[in-house]
Design a protein around this motif. Sequence first.
Motif: not given
Length: 151
Positions: A113-127, A133-144
């Motif tokens: 949630a913090g990453a999304l509020s900072a401009g990130g994008q979700p690729l796979a939500p927390p599961a 483990p609990w995992v999620a995948t994201l993309r930062d504002p530059q696309g990484a």
Amino acid sequence: MDVFDQGRFTVVADPAGAVFSQWQARAFPGAGRFNDPGTLGWTELRTPDPQGALAFYPAVFGWTVSDSAHFTHWGVDGADFGGMKQQGDEERARTPAHWLPYFTVSDTERTAAGALSAGGQPLAPPAHIPGGPWVATLRDPQGARFGIHTP
């Protein structure tokens, strides 16, 4: 390439095109912590050629390999640090072979949630991975792309 007196590095690609860097320590030893909150905790190879990767990485780095029905684990002296998944046709069409770093966090949902509020994008939500483990995948504002996990 030398980094002053700190060490040497190179950037290379495996036979399927997954790019990674290598570090030869001098004054700076490299990462001293692993799997603590805020540090690298896992790394995953996504490749269209798992058999090629199984031939390449153990030969180059001496990694150990353990397999389950659905996943291959990479290790050093039997201590797992990452894994490998075969890319399907849809993923290969969108993304070339790559290494995906996962950073350890104390709360995957809160950190996502913090990453999304900072401009990130979700690729796979927390599961939750059953038995894992609990995992999620994201993309930062530059696309990484990166993952987060809570062991």
